[in-house]
Design a protein around this motif. Structure first.
Motif, PDB file in Angstrom:
ATOM      1  N   TYR A  37      75.049  80.504 -15.048  1.00 38.77           N
ATOM      2  CA  TYR A  37      74.958  81.918 -15.408  1.00 38.77           C
ATOM      3  C   TYR A  37      75.302  82.166 -16.880  1.00 38.77           C
ATOM      4  N   HIS A  38      75.959  81.207 -17.496  1.00 33.43           N
ATOM      5  CA  HIS A  38      76.194  81.320 -18.938  1.00 33.43           C
ATOM      6  C   HIS A  38      74.861  81.235 -19.701  1.00 33.43           C
ATOM      7  N   TYR A  39      73.949  80.414 -19.182  1.00 35.97           N
ATOM      8  CA  TYR A  39      72.678  80.204 -19.897  1.00 35.97           C
ATOM      9  C   TYR A  39      71.535  81.062 -19.368  1.00 35.97           C
ATOM     10  N   PHE A  40      71.609  81.395 -18.081  1.00 30.80           N
ATOM     11  CA  PHE A  40      70.496  82.134 -17.469  1.00 30.80           C
ATOM     12  C   PHE A  40      71.025  83.296 -16.639  1.00 30.80           C
ATOM     13  N   ALA A  41      70.528  84.486 -16.922  1.00 32.16           N
ATOM     14  CA  ALA A  41      71.011  85.685 -16.243  1.00 32.16           C
ATOM     15  C   ALA A  41      70.750  85.594 -14.743  1.00 32.16           C
ATOM     16  N   ASP A  42      69.613  85.013 -14.392  1.00 29.30           N
ATOM     17  CA  ASP A  42      69.227  84.960 -12.994  1.00 29.30           C
ATOM     18  C   ASP A  42      68.143  83.900 -12.818  1.00 29.30           C
ATOM     19  N   LYS A  43      67.648  83.766 -11.586  1.00 32.52           N
ATOM     20  CA  LYS A  43      66.649  82.742 -11.304  1.00 32.52           C
ATOM     21  C   LYS A  43      65.365  83.018 -12.088  1.00 32.52           C
ATOM     22  N   GLN A  44      65.059  84.281 -12.300  1.00 35.89           N
ATOM     23  CA  GLN A  44      63.860  84.644 -13.048  1.00 35.89           C
ATOM     24  C   GLN A  44      63.921  84.071 -14.479  1.00 35.89           C
ATOM     25  N   ALA A  45      65.067  84.229 -15.109  1.00 35.52           N
ATOM     26  CA  ALA A  45      65.224  83.694 -16.474  1.00 35.52           C
ATOM     27  C   ALA A  45      65.059  82.181 -16.470  1.00 35.52           C
ATOM     28  N   LEU A  46      65.619  81.546 -15.454  1.00 32.74           N
ATOM     29  CA  LEU A  46      65.490  80.084 -15.345  1.00 32.74           C
ATOM     30  C   LEU A  46      64.037  79.693 -15.089  1.00 32.74           C
ATOM     31  N   LEU A  47      63.348  80.435 -14.232  1.00 29.34           N
ATOM     32  CA  LEU A  47      61.939  80.147 -13.946  1.00 29.34           C
ATOM     33  C   LEU A  47      61.097  80.225 -15.231  1.00 29.34           C
ATOM     34  N   LEU A  48      61.344  81.236 -16.027  1.00 29.40           N
ATOM     35  CA  LEU A  48      60.577  81.369 -17.272  1.00 29.40           C
ATOM     36  C   LEU A  48      60.853  80.182 -18.208  1.00 29.40           C
ATOM     37  N   ALA A  49      62.113  79.733 -18.225  1.00 30.87           N
ATOM     38  CA  ALA A  49      62.446  78.558 -19.039  1.00 30.87           C
ATOM     39  C   ALA A  49      61.759  77.307 -18.493  1.00 30.87           C
ATOM     40  N   VAL A  50      61.635  77.224 -17.159  1.00 34.69           N
ATOM     41  CA  VAL A  50      60.960  76.076 -16.536  1.00 34.69           C
ATOM     42  C   VAL A  50      59.479  76.068 -16.899  1.00 34.69           C
ATOM     43  N   ILE A  51      58.844  77.231 -16.879  1.00 33.02           N
ATOM     44  CA  ILE A  51      57.417  77.298 -17.230  1.00 33.02           C
ATOM     45  C   ILE A  51      57.220  76.838 -18.676  1.00 33.02           C
ATOM     46  N   GLU A  52      58.095  77.291 -19.555  1.00 32.34           N
ATOM     47  CA  GLU A  52      58.041  76.861 -20.958  1.00 32.34           C
ATOM     48  C   GLU A  52      58.240  75.337 -21.053  1.00 32.34           C
ATOM     49  N   HIS A  53      59.231  74.852 -20.325  1.00 28.79           N
ATOM     50  CA  HIS A  53      59.540  73.419 -20.326  1.00 28.79           C
ATOM     51  C   HIS A  53      58.355  72.597 -19.819  1.00 28.79           C
ATOM     52  N   GLN A  54      57.747  73.031 -18.719  1.00 31.29           N
ATOM     53  CA  GLN A  54      56.632  72.276 -18.141  1.00 31.29           C
ATOM     54  C   GLN A  54      55.405  72.333 -19.049  1.00 31.29           C
ATOM     55  N   THR A  55      55.202  73.473 -19.700  1.00 29.21           N
ATOM     56  CA  THR A  55      54.094  73.571 -20.646  1.00 29.21           C
ATOM     57  C   THR A  55      54.276  72.559 -21.775  1.00 29.21           C
ATOM     58  N   GLU A  56      55.489  72.523 -22.337  1.00 32.36           N
ATOM     59  CA  GLU A  56      55.777  71.560 -23.403  1.00 32.36           C
ATOM     60  C   GLU A  56      55.575  70.127 -22.920  1.00 32.36           C
ATOM     61  N   ALA A  57      56.043  69.852 -21.706  1.00 34.80           N
ATOM     62  CA  ALA A  57      55.959  68.485 -21.176  1.00 34.80           C
ATOM     63  C   ALA A  57      54.509  68.069 -20.985  1.00 34.80           C
TER      64      ALA A  57
END
Lengths: 209, 209
Positions: free
Chosen positions: B56-76
Motif C-alpha cells: 500500500y506504500h507503492y500502490f493505492a489499490d489493486k487498480q493502481a497495481l493492475l495499471l503498473a502490471v499492464i505497463e510492465h508487461q508492455t515493456e517486457a
C-alpha cells in the motif's frame, strides 16, 4: 462436458427445458458482460428469476453451468452466421460474411468481443475442461469456414491449403475482434479480415460471381 | 494511469524502486497465470515477499497495481522483440520475427497467451482505465511493426497502406496467440502469421535480402 452430462437428467419436461435454457441464457449474458469469475451463481439466479435449488437441479456447480454456457454461445455464434456460411465458397460470399461481422460489432458498439474467445482467454490457464470446450467450439467455427474454402479448392478455383486458410481467417477474425473490443472501433476487425480475405482472393484463380 | 501516478512518490530510493519492481513482477506473473480477478493482493504480497503495508506504500489499490502490471508487461513484450523490430523492414526480417514468436510459444508450451491481450480481454468490459492502458500498449506494439513496414513503403518497395498492414499483422498475431493458447499447439500462430506475412510479401515489389 462430463459434469454437465452427469447432472442433466435424461429427460426434461418442456417446462424443465425452458427453465434450464433461461438459466443458461442468463449466465451467458452475465459472463459476457462481467467475465466468468465475476458472474456468481447468485447473480445468475437473480437474473434468471429462479430459486437456488432450481439452479442446482439442473447444474451440479458453476463449472457445469460454464460448460453449458460455452455450448450455448457456440450455438449462438454459429447460428448467427449460418445464413452466410453457405456462401463462403466464393470471394464475394467471404466479403459478405466479413461485412456482416463488422456490422454486428458496429451495432454492439464494439463491446463484448467474441463470446467464445473471451471465455477462452479467461479460463485457458485455470480450467482445462472449459478450455477444451472452447477449443471444440472454435473447431466447429473453423470447420464452417473450411467448408466454403474446401469447396472452392475442390472446384479447382483455390490454390493453397483450405485447412490453413480457414484457420488463418478464424485467427484474423479473433485478433480483429479482440483489438476492436479494446479500441472500441471497428477498424481493427475490418483491416484484419480484409488482409486475410485479400490473401485468400490472391490464391483464387477463378471466382464465379 | 492516473491512480498509479497519484500513488507513486515523485522519487523512490534505489531500494524502494527494487521493492516496487518486485511487487509489480510478482503481480504480473500471478495475473498471467490466474487472471486479473483471481490474483488477490494477498497472493501478490506473499509472492513478492513483502508486507501488506509495503504494497500500500507503492500502490493505492489493486487498480493502481493492475495499471503498473499492464505497463510492465508492455515493456517486457516490446523488449523481448526489440532485437527483431529493427529488421521488420524486409520480408526476411518479418519471417525471422514470426519464427521467434512461434519459438517463444513453443518454449512456453503454448501456455499463457499474450500477456497484454489476455489482460485486455479480461478487463475490457469492466475496467475502462485498464482497457485504455492495454490499448496504449497495443498501439506501441503496432507502431513497432508499422515502423518496419513504413520504411519499406518509403523506399518504394511495399505497395499497400503500412498502417493497415501493421494492424493486420498485429491482429493475426493476437488471434494466432489466442487460438494457440486454447489449442495448446503452435499451428494456429504459425498459420495466422504465415498468411499475414504472405499477404505483405505479395505487396512487396523489391525485397532487398
Amino acid at each position: 462436458m462430463s459434469s454437465e452430462t452427469r447432472q442433466q437428467p435424461a429427460r426434461l419436461t418442456r417446462k424443465g427445458q425452458a427453465t434450464r435454457s433461461r438459466i443458461v441464457a442468463a449466465a451467458a449474458q452475465l459472463m459476457y458482460e462481467r467475465g466468468v469469475t465475476e458472474a456468481t451463481l447468485e447473480d445468475v439466479r437473480a437474473a434468471a428469476g429462479v430459486s437456488g435449488s432450481q439452479i442446482y437441479h439442473y447444474f451440479a456447480d458453476k463449472q457445469a453451468l460454464l460448460l453449458a454456457v460455452i455450448e450455448h454461445q457456440t450455438e449462438a455464434v454459429l447460428e448467427l452466421q449460418a445464413p452466410l456460411f453457405d456462401r463462403l465458397d466464393s470471394v464475394r460470399g467471404l466479403r459478405a460474411w466479413r461485412d456482416a461481422m463488422v456490422e454486428f460489432q458496429r451495432r454492439l458498439q464494439c463491446r463484448g468481443g467474441c463470446p467464445i474467445g473471451s471465455i477462452g482467454s479467461e479460463v485457458a490457464e485455470t480450467n482445462p475442461e472449459a478450455r477444451l470446450a472452447v477449443a471444440s467450439g472454435f473447431l466447429r467455427w473453423e470447420g464452417a469456414i473450411r467448408a466454403g474454402l474446401g469447396a472452392m479448392h475442390e472446384r479447382g478455383e483455390l490454390e493453397g491449403d483450405p485447412d490453413d486458410l480457414a484457420l488463418a481467417v478464424l485467427a484474423a477474425l479473433q485478433g480483429g475482434l479482440m483489438l476492436t473490443q479494446i479500441q472500441r472501433a471497428v477498424r481493427p476487425l475490418e483491416v484484419a479480415l480484409d488482409a486475410a480475405l485479400d490473401h485468400v482472393a490472391s490464391l483464387v484463380r477463378v471466382d464465379p460471381v
